[in-house]
Design an enzyme around this catalytic site. Structure first.
Site, PDB file in Angstrom:
ATOM      1  N   GLU A  82      -2.360  -8.616   5.397  1.00  0.00           N
ATOM      2  CA  GLU A  82      -2.318  -7.616   6.479  1.00  0.00           C
ATOM      3  C   GLU A  82      -3.254  -6.491   6.050  1.00  0.00           C
ATOM      4  OE1 GLU A  82      -2.344  -4.878   8.132  1.00  0.00           O
ATOM      5  OE2 GLU A  82      -0.262  -4.226   8.347  1.00  0.00           O
TER       6      GLU A  82
ATOM      7  N   GLU B 123     -12.624   1.599   9.541  1.00  0.00           N
ATOM      8  CA  GLU B 123     -11.290   2.198   9.495  1.00  0.00           C
ATOM      9  C   GLU B 123     -11.334   3.501   8.684  1.00  0.00           C
ATOM     10  OE1 GLU B 123      -6.800   0.620   8.948  1.00  0.00           O
ATOM     11  OE2 GLU B 123      -8.110   0.128   7.290  1.00  0.00           O
TER      12      GLU B 123
ATOM     13  N   PRO C 253       4.190  -2.155  -5.949  1.00  0.00           N
ATOM     14  CA  PRO C 253       3.859  -1.093  -4.986  1.00  0.00           C
ATOM     15  C   PRO C 253       2.520  -0.463  -5.348  1.00  0.00           C
ATOM     16  CG  PRO C 253       5.507  -0.314  -6.553  1.00  0.00           C
ATOM     17  CD  PRO C 253       5.231  -1.751  -6.903  1.00  0.00           C
ATOM     18  N   SER C 254       2.004   0.350  -4.450  1.00  0.00           N
ATOM     19  CA  SER C 254       0.767   1.077  -4.730  1.00  0.00           C
ATOM     20  C   SER C 254       0.958   1.994  -5.935  1.00  0.00           C
ATOM     21  CB  SER C 254       0.374   1.899  -3.510  1.00  0.00           C
ATOM     22  OG  SER C 254      -0.619   2.823  -3.870  1.00  0.00           O
ATOM     23  N   GLU C 255      -0.105   2.187  -6.673  1.00  0.00           N
ATOM     24  CA  GLU C 255      -0.051   3.032  -7.869  1.00  0.00           C
ATOM     25  C   GLU C 255       0.290   4.488  -7.551  1.00  0.00           C
ATOM     26  OE1 GLU C 255      -2.357   1.032  -6.664  1.00  0.00           O
ATOM     27  OE2 GLU C 255      -4.357   1.520  -7.386  1.00  0.00           O
TER      28      GLU C 255
ATOM     29  N   CYS D 287      -2.151   1.224   9.997  1.00  0.00           N
ATOM     30  CA  CYS D 287      -3.175   0.237  10.362  1.00  0.00           C
ATOM     31  C   CYS D 287      -3.188  -0.017  11.871  1.00  0.00           C
ATOM     32  CB  CYS D 287      -2.974  -1.046   9.582  1.00  0.00           C
ATOM     33  SG  CYS D 287      -1.265  -1.531   9.468  1.00  0.00           S
TER      34      CYS D 287
ATOM     35  N   PRO E  60       0.820  -1.209   0.000  1.00  0.00           N
ATOM     36  CA  PRO E  60       0.000   0.000   0.000  1.00  0.00           C
ATOM     37  C   PRO E  60       0.860   1.268   0.000  1.00  0.00           C
ATOM     38  CG  PRO E  60       0.249  -0.749   2.234  1.00  0.00           C
ATOM     39  CD  PRO E  60       1.109  -1.653   1.389  1.00  0.00           C
ATOM     40  N   TRP E  61       0.185   2.420   0.155  1.00  0.00           N
ATOM     41  CA  TRP E  61       0.873   3.706  -0.004  1.00  0.00           C
ATOM     42  C   TRP E  61       1.253   4.368   1.314  1.00  0.00           C
ATOM     43  CZ3 TRP E  61      -2.884   6.013   2.690  1.00  0.00           C
ATOM     44  CH2 TRP E  61      -4.214   5.644   2.475  1.00  0.00           C
TER      45      TRP E  61
ATOM     46  N   SER F 197      -6.417  -2.864   1.994  1.00  0.00           N
ATOM     47  CA  SER F 197      -7.764  -2.815   2.568  1.00  0.00           C
ATOM     48  C   SER F 197      -8.345  -4.221   2.739  1.00  0.00           C
ATOM     49  CB  SER F 197      -8.676  -2.002   1.663  1.00  0.00           C
ATOM     50  OG  SER F 197      -8.759  -2.615   0.398  1.00  0.00           O
TER      51      SER F 197
HETATM   52  P1  NAD Z   1      -6.185  -0.959  -1.529  1.00  0.00           P
HETATM   53  O1  NAD Z   1      -6.282  -2.118  -0.627  1.00  0.00           O
HETATM   54  O2  NAD Z   1      -7.145  -0.874  -2.673  1.00  0.00           O
HETATM   55  O3  NAD Z   1      -4.713  -0.917  -2.162  1.00  0.00           O
HETATM   56  C1  NAD Z   1      -3.576  -1.509  -1.546  1.00  0.00           C
HETATM   57  C2  NAD Z   1      -2.761  -2.221  -2.613  1.00  0.00           C
HETATM   58  O4  NAD Z   1      -3.504  -3.341  -3.098  1.00  0.00           O
HETATM   59  C3  NAD Z   1      -2.445  -1.377  -3.845  1.00  0.00           C
HETATM   60  O5  NAD Z   1      -1.153  -1.723  -4.314  1.00  0.00           O
HETATM   61  C4  NAD Z   1      -3.517  -1.808  -4.833  1.00  0.00           C
HETATM   62  O6  NAD Z   1      -3.143  -1.602  -6.180  1.00  0.00           O
HETATM   63  C5  NAD Z   1      -3.650  -3.270  -4.532  1.00  0.00           C
HETATM   64  N1  NAD Z   1      -4.918  -3.913  -4.837  1.00  0.00           N
HETATM   65  C6  NAD Z   1      -6.164  -3.395  -4.698  1.00  0.00           C
HETATM   66  N2  NAD Z   1      -7.091  -4.308  -5.043  1.00  0.00           N
HETATM   67  C7  NAD Z   1      -6.430  -5.433  -5.397  1.00  0.00           C
HETATM   68  C8  NAD Z   1      -6.838  -6.728  -5.840  1.00  0.00           C
HETATM   69  N3  NAD Z   1      -8.130  -7.053  -5.993  1.00  0.00           N
HETATM   70  N4  NAD Z   1      -5.886  -7.649  -6.112  1.00  0.00           N
HETATM   71  C9  NAD Z   1      -4.577  -7.350  -5.959  1.00  0.00           C
HETATM   72  N5  NAD Z   1      -4.133  -6.139  -5.557  1.00  0.00           N
HETATM   73  C10 NAD Z   1      -5.044  -5.191  -5.273  1.00  0.00           C
HETATM   74  O7  NAD Z   1      -6.214   0.327  -0.645  1.00  0.00           O
HETATM   75  P2  NAD Z   1      -6.736   1.795  -1.030  1.00  0.00           P
HETATM   76  O8  NAD Z   1      -7.958   1.726  -1.889  1.00  0.00           O
HETATM   77  O9  NAD Z   1      -5.588   2.541  -1.545  1.00  0.00           O
HETATM   78  O10 NAD Z   1      -7.172   2.297   0.409  1.00  0.00           O
HETATM   79  C11 NAD Z   1      -8.476   2.006   0.874  1.00  0.00           C
HETATM   80  C12 NAD Z   1      -8.459   1.700   2.341  1.00  0.00           C
HETATM   81  O11 NAD Z   1      -7.590   0.598   2.602  1.00  0.00           O
HETATM   82  C13 NAD Z   1      -7.912   2.774   3.228  1.00  0.00           C
HETATM   83  O12 NAD Z   1      -8.868   3.749   3.488  1.00  0.00           O
HETATM   84  C14 NAD Z   1      -7.533   2.002   4.444  1.00  0.00           C
HETATM   85  O13 NAD Z   1      -8.654   1.810   5.259  1.00  0.00           O
HETATM   86  C15 NAD Z   1      -7.076   0.691   3.901  1.00  0.00           C
HETATM   87  N6  NAD Z   1      -5.616   0.587   3.817  1.00  0.00           N
HETATM   88  C16 NAD Z   1      -4.977  -0.168   4.733  1.00  0.00           C
HETATM   89  C17 NAD Z   1      -3.591  -0.266   4.696  1.00  0.00           C
HETATM   90  C18 NAD Z   1      -2.846  -1.101   5.692  1.00  0.00           C
HETATM   91  O14 NAD Z   1      -1.694  -0.829   5.999  1.00  0.00           O
HETATM   92  N7  NAD Z   1      -3.411  -2.163   6.194  1.00  0.00           N
HETATM   93  C19 NAD Z   1      -2.880   0.424   3.736  1.00  0.00           C
HETATM   94  C20 NAD Z   1      -3.566   1.179   2.779  1.00  0.00           C
HETATM   95  C21 NAD Z   1      -4.929   1.241   2.849  1.00  0.00           C
END
Ligand code: NAD
Length: 477
Positions: free
Chosen positions: A249, A379, A177-179, A283, A151-152, A228
């Site tokens: 995680e 969250e 990594p995150s976009e 988190c 994530p980012w 997430s």
């Molecule tokens: P996200 O979960 O969509 O993105 C995290 C990563 O997962 C990114 O690299 C994304 O490209 C990738 N991803 C997303 N969907 C995927 C899939 N179906 N298959 C494989 N990879 C996938 O997070 P977000 O939309 O940027 O943030 C949304 C919420 O997530 C936040 O508001 C927060 O609550 C939570 N979050 C939690 C953490 C943590 O450390 N646990 C980190 C970032 C965000």
């Protein structure tokens, strides 16, 4: 800000430009586009996994000592270029530059050194004759090629938690990594390439579709994601189609239980810092404060005052505690939670955007909330803390556990018995006592319930990247 950066992928030891599309990189400080990264498609995903598969054939046979040395050298090279890593990290996230090297880059370096040590320290039960004329022993082997998604919120640090144990155990990796924050992970791949054979660590960029394509790919034997709950569930579903191992995680909603007998000064300072550090995008952030009725009003007043004076936000070159929220979607998400607060909620401080440019949000404390309110249950992942008033220990434990998350928690009390009883009762992967948020490489990080499964850091996290084999030999005459 001019568009100067065009990031490529790092596949098979080389930087590779081009892909089916590109993704804009947007500064969370100015909201301006400063570059692009590749929106990788099936061709890039295939190429990265092919490189990792080829590399696995030889990397798996390296000795723990060889892998340790490679990781030590990577850590040393990162340490030497810590300022460069910090500059990229701050550009992608807007984090304050003053503390970034110390708080994140050198922490990542230390964690890589931990896993370098862990590579040579695998433990198991002793070999023995559990059946007459037969000797049994255990082999710990790498799992294979691993797909990893980060994530980012802590881009380099999350990449470290993923790639270092995987590689230390003899696996090879494709990491996305995150976009919104790919830069420091791509520099990591470049730095590491000097000390790793081609294809051991591949980094490809892209969004959700790229991540999903990685999870669906036939090559990885295991997928690991931090993000997430929604993404984690999608990954677990997709991985089930061919029974890949899954390591998740997925965030949290940490309860922070403050008893009447707590050291108020210690608690106020610790809870504000652990709530707003990294703009609350952690988190394990101290987000959900439960205060016993005897000190509730006094505590909330002290908390709000301390937050107003110390939980400061601003641009990376300012002397502030935290920077902006990472991206426009997350900013809208935080604002949405605050907009939807119920009438019984009381905004003690903050509650609004900070300035009129960038994704900055003022430290926000909301009291008067009830257990079933959205802001208590979901969250927020931003600089917002909620406060609830509780009657006694039983009610505190009931409310603390009454969320779908189970990552981390804290209890603040001077009474040893209270601390021990509550630690046992809390349904969370980590309980802090009279502190909140510090972590160490030697101890596991990971949750229960919707926070996922599998551990990061520690010997336990390392073992998650190994598989167990029983070898039994007939030794009779
Ligand atoms: P996200 O979960 O969509 O993105 C995290 C990563 O997962 C990114 O690299 C994304 O490209 C990738 N991803 C997303 N969907 C995927 C899939 N179906 N298959 C494989 N990879 C996938 O997070 P977000 O939309 O940027 O943030 C949304 C919420 O997530 C936040 O508001 C927060 O609550 C939570 N979050 C939690 C953490 C943590 O450390 N646990 C980190 C970032 C965000």
């Amino acid at each position: 800000m001019a568009t100067t950066t065009a990031l490529g992928n790092f596949i098979g030891g080389e930087l590779q430009e081009g892909g089916p599309g590109s993704i804009d990189l947007v500064s969370p400080v100015t909201e301006e586009v400063y570059g692009t990264s590749v929106d990788s498609g099936p061709e890039q995903v295939d190429a990265a996994f092919a490189a990792a598969r080829t590399a696995f054939a030889t990397w798996r046979d390296t000795t723990p000592g060889e892998r340790q040395l490679a990781l030590f050298r990577i850590a040393d090279a990162m340490e030497a270029r810590a300022d460069e890593f910090a500059a990229l990290e701050s550009r992608d996230t807007g984090k304050p530059l003053g503390s970034l090297v110390q708080d994140e880059i050198l922490v990542s370096v230390d964690q890589i050194r931990f896993f370098a040590g862990a590579a040579r320290n695998l433990e198991g039960r002793s070999a023995g004759e559990y059946m007459k004329d037969h000797t049994s022993f255990i082999r710990r082997e790498p799992v294979g090629v691993i797909g990893q998604v980060t994530p980012w919120n802590y881009p380099l640090n999350m990449a470290t938690w993923k790639f270092a144990p995987a590689i230390a155990a003899g696996n090879t990796v494709v990491l996305k990594p995150s976009e919104t924050t790919p830069s420091s992970t791509l520099l990591l791949a470049e730095v590491a390439a000097e000390f790793l054979p081609a294809g051991v660590l591949n980094v490809i960029t892209g969004g959700r579709a790229t991540g999903a394509a990685m999870v669906e790919h036939r090559t990885p034997a295991m997928v690991s994601i931090t993000g997430s709950v929604r993404a984690g569930m999608a990954v677990a579903r997709a991985a089930s189609s061919d029974l890949k191992r899954v390591h998740l995680e997925l965030g949290g909603k940490a309860p922070v239980i403050v008893f009447d007998d707590a050291d108020i000064e210690l608690a106020v300072e610790g809870i504000v810092t652990a709530g707003y550090f990294n703009a609350g995008q952690d988190c394990t952030a101290a987000t959900r404060i439960l205060v016993q009725e005897g000190i509730h009003d006094e505590f909330v007043a002290a908390l709000a005052e301390y937050a107003r004076n110390n939980a400061t936000t601003g641009a990376p070159d300012e002397d502030v505690l935290y920077g902006p929220v990472n991206n426009a979607d997350q900013f809208a998400r935080v604002a949405g939670f605050v907009d939807r607060l119920p009438d019984h909620a009381v905004v003690e401080t903050g509650g609004a955007r900070h300035g009129d440019r960038g994704y900055f949000w003022d430290a926000t404390i909301v009291s008067g909330l009830r257990q079933d309110d959205e802001a208590v249950q979901q969250e927020i992942f931003g600089p917002v803390q909620t406060v609830q008033r509780f009657r006694d220990e039983a009610q505190a434990i009931e409310w603390a556990n009454d969320v779908e998350y189970g990552l981390s928690s804290s209890v603040w009390t001077r009474d040893h018995g209270t601390a021990m009883r509550v630690s046992r009762a809390l349904d969370f992967g980590c309980v802090w006592i009279n502190t909140h948020i510090p972590l160490v490489a030697e101890m596991p990080h990971g949750g229960f319930k919707h926070s996922g499964y599998g551990k990061d850091l520690s010997a336990y996290g390392f073992e998650d990247y190994t598989r167990l084999k029983h070898v039994m030999s007939y030794i009779g005459a």
